[in-house]
Design a protein around this motif. Structure first.
Motif, PDB file in Angstrom:
ATOM      1  N   LEU A  12       7.898  46.322   8.228  1.00 49.77           N
ATOM      2  CA  LEU A  12       6.491  45.974   8.442  1.00 49.77           C
ATOM      3  C   LEU A  12       6.372  45.055   9.656  1.00 49.77           C
ATOM      4  CD1 LEU A  12       3.471  45.636   7.663  1.00 49.77           C
ATOM      5  CD2 LEU A  12       4.191  43.838   6.079  1.00 49.77           C
ATOM      6  N   LEU A  13       5.645  45.503  10.672  1.00 53.37           N
ATOM      7  CA  LEU A  13       5.407  44.709  11.871  1.00 53.37           C
ATOM      8  C   LEU A  13       3.963  44.222  11.863  1.00 53.37           C
ATOM      9  CD1 LEU A  13       6.478  43.912  14.839  1.00 53.37           C
ATOM     10  CD2 LEU A  13       5.109  45.862  15.579  1.00 53.37           C
ATOM     11  N   PHE A  14       3.757  42.948  12.226  1.00 58.26           N
ATOM     12  CA  PHE A  14       2.382  42.468  12.354  1.00 58.26           C
ATOM     13  C   PHE A  14       2.280  41.485  13.513  1.00 58.26           C
ATOM     14  CE2 PHE A  14       4.269  39.252   9.601  1.00 58.26           C
ATOM     15  CZ  PHE A  14       3.678  38.059  10.013  1.00 58.26           C
ATOM     16  N   ARG A  15       1.065  41.320  14.014  1.00 57.71           N
ATOM     17  CA  ARG A  15       0.758  40.336  15.059  1.00 57.71           C
ATOM     18  C   ARG A  15      -0.390  39.465  14.572  1.00 57.71           C
ATOM     19  NH1 ARG A  15      -2.312  39.117  19.847  1.00 57.71           N
ATOM     20  NH2 ARG A  15      -0.928  38.182  21.417  1.00 57.71           N
ATOM     21  N   GLU A  16      -0.206  38.149  14.715  1.00 57.35           N
ATOM     22  CA  GLU A  16      -1.245  37.201  14.324  1.00 57.35           C
ATOM     23  C   GLU A  16      -1.245  36.019  15.305  1.00 57.35           C
ATOM     24  OE1 GLU A  16      -4.116  35.758  13.600  1.00 57.35           O
ATOM     25  OE2 GLU A  16      -3.904  37.078  11.854  1.00 57.35           O
ATOM     26  N   PRO A  17      -2.161  36.050  16.302  1.00 54.01           N
ATOM     27  CA  PRO A  17      -2.198  34.975  17.296  1.00 54.01           C
ATOM     28  C   PRO A  17      -2.945  33.726  16.830  1.00 54.01           C
ATOM     29  CG  PRO A  17      -3.830  36.620  17.833  1.00 54.01           C
ATOM     30  CD  PRO A  17      -3.109  37.126  16.616  1.00 54.01           C
ATOM     31  N   ASP A  18      -3.667  33.829  15.723  1.00 62.34           N
ATOM     32  CA  ASP A  18      -4.432  32.686  15.210  1.00 62.34           C
ATOM     33  C   ASP A  18      -3.506  31.826  14.349  1.00 62.34           C
ATOM     34  OD1 ASP A  18      -6.189  30.865  14.194  1.00 62.34           O
ATOM     35  OD2 ASP A  18      -7.593  32.350  13.342  1.00 62.34           O
ATOM     36  N   LEU A  19      -3.018  30.728  14.927  1.00 61.01           N
ATOM     37  CA  LEU A  19      -2.038  29.900  14.229  1.00 61.01           C
ATOM     38  C   LEU A  19      -2.640  29.176  13.032  1.00 61.01           C
ATOM     39  CD1 LEU A  19      -0.024  28.443  17.257  1.00 61.01           C
ATOM     40  CD2 LEU A  19       0.330  30.557  15.955  1.00 61.01           C
ATOM     41  N   SER A  20      -3.962  29.115  12.958  1.00 58.24           N
ATOM     42  CA  SER A  20      -4.587  28.487  11.792  1.00 58.24           C
ATOM     43  C   SER A  20      -4.377  29.317  10.529  1.00 58.24           C
ATOM     44  CB  SER A  20      -6.083  28.279  12.036  1.00 58.24           C
ATOM     45  OG  SER A  20      -6.766  29.520  12.095  1.00 58.24           O
ATOM     46  N   ARG A  21      -3.968  30.577  10.692  1.00 60.31           N
ATOM     47  CA  ARG A  21      -3.732  31.442   9.536  1.00 60.31           C
ATOM     48  C   ARG A  21      -2.301  31.329   9.019  1.00 60.31           C
ATOM     49  NH1 ARG A  21      -7.368  35.558   8.398  1.00 60.31           N
ATOM     50  NH2 ARG A  21      -9.170  35.697   9.764  1.00 60.31           N
ATOM     51  N   LEU A  22      -1.465  30.563   9.706  1.00 60.37           N
ATOM     52  CA  LEU A  22      -0.089  30.381   9.253  1.00 60.37           C
ATOM     53  C   LEU A  22      -0.057  29.422   8.061  1.00 60.37           C
ATOM     54  CD1 LEU A  22       1.828  30.114  12.651  1.00 60.37           C
ATOM     55  CD2 LEU A  22       1.659  32.083  11.137  1.00 60.37           C
ATOM     56  N   PRO A  23       0.933  29.559   7.189  1.00 64.10           N
ATOM     57  CA  PRO A  23       1.929  30.633   7.157  1.00 64.10           C
ATOM     58  C   PRO A  23       1.326  31.942   6.643  1.00 64.10           C
ATOM     59  CG  PRO A  23       2.219  29.236   5.269  1.00 64.10           C
ATOM     60  CD  PRO A  23       1.132  28.593   6.091  1.00 64.10           C
ATOM     61  N   VAL A  24       1.965  33.062   7.027  1.00 63.31           N
ATOM     62  CA  VAL A  24       1.527  34.377   6.569  1.00 63.31           C
ATOM     63  C   VAL A  24       2.480  34.853   5.482  1.00 63.31           C
ATOM     64  CG1 VAL A  24       1.134  36.781   7.201  1.00 63.31           C
ATOM     65  CG2 VAL A  24       0.530  34.966   8.816  1.00 63.31           C
ATOM     66  N   THR A  25       1.953  35.068   4.306  1.00 67.21           N
ATOM     67  CA  THR A  25       2.769  35.585   3.201  1.00 67.21           C
ATOM     68  C   THR A  25       2.631  37.102   3.122  1.00 67.21           C
ATOM     69  OG1 THR A  25       0.971  35.260   1.617  1.00 67.21           O
ATOM     70  CG2 THR A  25       2.546  33.457   1.890  1.00 67.21           C
ATOM     71  N   VAL A  26       3.705  37.759   2.746  1.00 65.70           N
ATOM     72  CA  VAL A  26       3.769  39.222   2.689  1.00 65.70           C
ATOM     73  C   VAL A  26       4.068  39.641   1.255  1.00 65.70           C
ATOM     74  CG1 VAL A  26       4.890  41.290   3.596  1.00 65.70           C
ATOM     75  CG2 VAL A  26       4.620  39.274   5.063  1.00 65.70           C
ATOM     76  N   SER A  27       3.258  40.554   0.728  1.00 65.51           N
ATOM     77  CA  SER A  27       3.444  41.056  -0.635  1.00 65.51           C
ATOM     78  C   SER A  27       3.232  42.563  -0.660  1.00 65.51           C
ATOM     79  CB  SER A  27       2.455  40.386  -1.598  1.00 65.51           C
ATOM     80  OG  SER A  27       2.547  38.979  -1.544  1.00 65.51           O
ATOM     81  N   TYR A  28       3.709  43.192  -1.733  1.00 61.37           N
ATOM     82  CA  TYR A  28       3.501  44.630  -1.885  1.00 61.37           C
ATOM     83  C   TYR A  28       3.399  44.974  -3.358  1.00 61.37           C
ATOM     84  CZ  TYR A  28       8.491  44.885  -3.023  1.00 61.37           C
ATOM     85  OH  TYR A  28       9.725  44.705  -3.599  1.00 61.37           O
TER      86      TYR A  28
END
Length: 653
Positions: free
Chosen positions: A131-147
């Motif tokens: 899974l590849l993603f791009r997120e330039p908005d650092l205010s959204r960090l951290p990014v958690t990944v689930s499935y």
């Protein structure tokens, strides 16, 4: 007799309109139109006091010019005595100029895509998914990944995969996360804490009944808003939309598991190069991934949910690139290719013969097929030399090892993906293809023919690059085929290559592909269409071992069907098969002494029909272009030899 002024204006206006039509640089020609239209001398001298009376004509008088018709002015761009019609024809040229500037500049400046945020699936195995993603908005960090499994009834049941705490400019704010511990042949959905979601299906477990079937789509070359439409979003990619809708019409069983995209995902130098820095290359990738066409959906789901895996070609670097992987601008071009594509691609071969950090060729198995994805750009040397290499020594050894290695039970196909065609039947720009590396091509073909004879598998070659479709077969000399088995435009025995493109780009209204010898046998050529892709379906079936035989014998086989789509519609299908029982093969034709265990290919559908009367003209133009390319290459080589200018190439295997 037409004046020089009128001839220049007519030629300039016609050239403006022609070049604008094919989106080339032409704006400088507008300067001819303005002075000749607005600053031309008056067509009728003003009468002066003491001059000739009206109605009188002296032998020295300039005869009056006939009045230009409105239609003539509008069609030719010639100025008229009517200021209104002259202004109208100038406005036509000005509008064409603005449309060309719009095509070149609107996407570049109005959509820099610095804030582009997206997610996509790359390589998928029976138990993992990249899974590849791009997120330039650092205010959204951290990014958690689930499935979760898509069939899960309770939506709150999500499996956490991991958390990305840091994103920065070193990777252009991209990250790749591998989803693990998945079930084979299962439909999943994923979710990111930045509100990005999507779905995917894992591949079949090797040896399972589901592993006997595989479908995937392949193409190459795309450019946003082409063909140009002033009303389109500048980042729209019509070919992606046509492909998505075509896939949605297929039965669920035949829908592709992934896209095998064979290069030219971005065109950094077409029609203009605006820079060669890392930021310029990165911005091109961001713009493609910002296209609204990814959101196009059908019964198969949105386009962005189709897993894509990628090879590299020249326009991601520079046209006809052959200067190694250390020479500028390759390092700048490789940066986004690594972050946006390589990171989510399949694993490298088991025997890469090079340090893993310097490997950009890949290998994987999915169902009944094994794949080797070549990099024909990073390691190549100058073509058309005695020792020219398109693969580099490490990749060549890795490919030869792969070809000679038996596949596990249930795998009947080795599929070799190359960004450029293997065939030399394309007569324009041949040296940029495998046609410029014929010694290495011969070594690879000999290994392929050996593998087909000894391993009980069939090898298929897939390629792109040419903005046309060409199916070609390369018969094993050991078959000793008769003349009838080597005729152009025929199905039959041999390695088969299917070269297709563009997914969304221009095509040339000329003919540049034709057979010249018995080594590369033309099967089908389809040059027209701004969007072309192939869907390959592999499954078990019972077919005739030799359809041409007087008494065909039905044999259980693994059958590959190639379907060519042009502008969203299927126009041609071709079938190849591998008998699952090794001793249920097919003898060659009666006049041939060799025996092959692989049946000949067979055309099962052809909607393309006969070509029209204009084909002879298109072939002639193609041969003129071939001659021009030949003369330019010879002239350049002679100049470099005389001047002593030798460009040093840095190449690292």
């Amino acid at each position: 007799m037409a004046s020089v002024r009128r001839v220049v204006v007519c030629i300039s206006s016609a050239t403006i309109r022609l070049l604008a039509f094919i989106f080339l640089r032409w704006v400088c020609l507008l300067c001819f139109m303005v002075p000749f239209d607005f600053f031309r001398p008056p067509s009728k001298p003003k009468s002066k006091k003491g001059g000739k009376k009206p109605g009188k004509t002296s032998k020295y008088s300039i005869p009056s010019q006939p009045r230009d018709s409105a239609l003539k002015t509008l069609l030719t761009g010639l100025p008229s005595r009517s200021f209104a019609w002259t202004l109208t024809t100038m406005l036509i040229n000005a509008v064409l100029a603005l449309m060309t500037v719009d095509f070149l500049m609107r996407g570049l400046y109005a959509y820099p895509s610095d804030e582009a945020a997206f997610s996509r699936i790359g390589y998928v195995s029976p138990t993992t998914a990249n899974l590849l993603f791009r997120e330039p908005d650092l205010s959204r960090l951290p990014v958690t990944v689930s499935y979760q499994e898509a069939a899960t009834i309770t939506s709150e049941i999500w499996v956490p995969e991991g958390t990305v705490y840091k994103l920065d400019n070193s990777t252009d704010f991209t990250a790749m996360v591998t989803l693990k511990n998945l079930k084979p042949s299962t439909n999943y959905r994923y979710s990111l804490s930045n509100n990005k979601t999507g779905t995917f299906i894992t591949s079949a477990r090797p040896g399972s009944p589901a592993a006997s079937r595989l479908s995937f789509v392949t193409s190459s070359c795309l450019k946003p808003n082409f063909p140009y439409n002033v009303f389109n979003h500048p980042l729209r990619v019509p070919g992606i939309e046509q492909m998505t809708k075509a896939i949605g019409k297929l039965p669920i069983l035949l829908r592709p598991a992934f896209m095998l995209f064979l290069g030219d995902f971005v065109y950094i130098d077409v029609p203009l190069r605006f820079g060669s820095s890392v930021s310029h290359y990165r911005s091109e990738y961001r713009r493609i991934y910002s296209s609204p066409s990814w959101a196009t959906t059908s019964e198969a789901g949105p386009a962005i949910d189709l897993p894509w895996i990628h090879t590299l070609d020249d326009h991601e670097i520079e046209n006809d690139w052959s200067k190694g992987n250390k020479t500028a601008p390759y390092p700048a071009a490789a940066d986004p290719f690594m972050h946006y594509h390589v990171s989510a691609n399949p694993p490298i071969p088991a025997s890469p013969f090079a340090h893993p950090d310097n490997v950009t060729y890949f290998s994987f198995v999915n169902g009944p097929a094994s794949f080797f994805m070549l990099d024909t750009r990073s390691y190549r040397s100058e073509p058309a030399q005695e020792d020219s290499t398109i693969l580099g020594s490490a990749q060549l050894q890795s490919l030869l090892t792969y070809l000679s290695t038996p596949e596990p039970a249930g795998v009947y196909w080795k599929i070799i993906a190359s960004s450029v065609p293997f065939t030399k039947n394309w007569r324009v720009g041949t040296t940029d293809t495998w046609g410029g590396f014929l010694n290495e091509r011969r070594a690879v073909f000999e290994a392929m023919w050996r593998a087909e004879r000894n391993l009980g598998i069939r090898i298929i070659l897939l390629s792109g690059d040419r903005h046309e479709f060409g199916a070609t077969r390369f018969p094993d000399p050991a078959l000793e085929l008769s003349a009838g088995g080597l005729e152009p435009n025929t199905a039959g025995f041999g390695l088969h290559e299917f070269s297709v493109g563009p997914l969304s780009m221009f095509y040339l209204p000329i003919r540049s592909y034709w057979q010249t010898d018995d080594e590369d046998v033309a099967v089908k050529y389809a040059p027209d269409g701004n969007s072309k892709f192939g869907i390959i379906d592999i499954g078990d079936d019972v077919v005739d071992a030799d359809p041409a035989a007087s008494s065909p014998v039905p044999v259980r086989s693994s059958v590959l069907t190639y379907s060519l789509y042009v502008d969203g519609e299927v126009v041609w299908r071709y079938r190849l098969s591998v008998p699952i029982e090794r001793d249920a093969g097919v003898k060659a034709a009666p006049n041939d002494r060799a025996i092959s265990h692989l049946p000949p290919g067979e055309v099962v559908e052809d909607k393309l029909g006969r070509e029209s009367w204009d084909v002879a003209v298109k072939i002639m133009v193609g041969r003129v272009e071939e001659l021009a390319h030949f003369l330019i290459e010879k002239g350049t080589a002679l100049y470099e030899e005389v001047s002593g200018r030798v460009e040093k190439t840095v190449r690292v295997d």
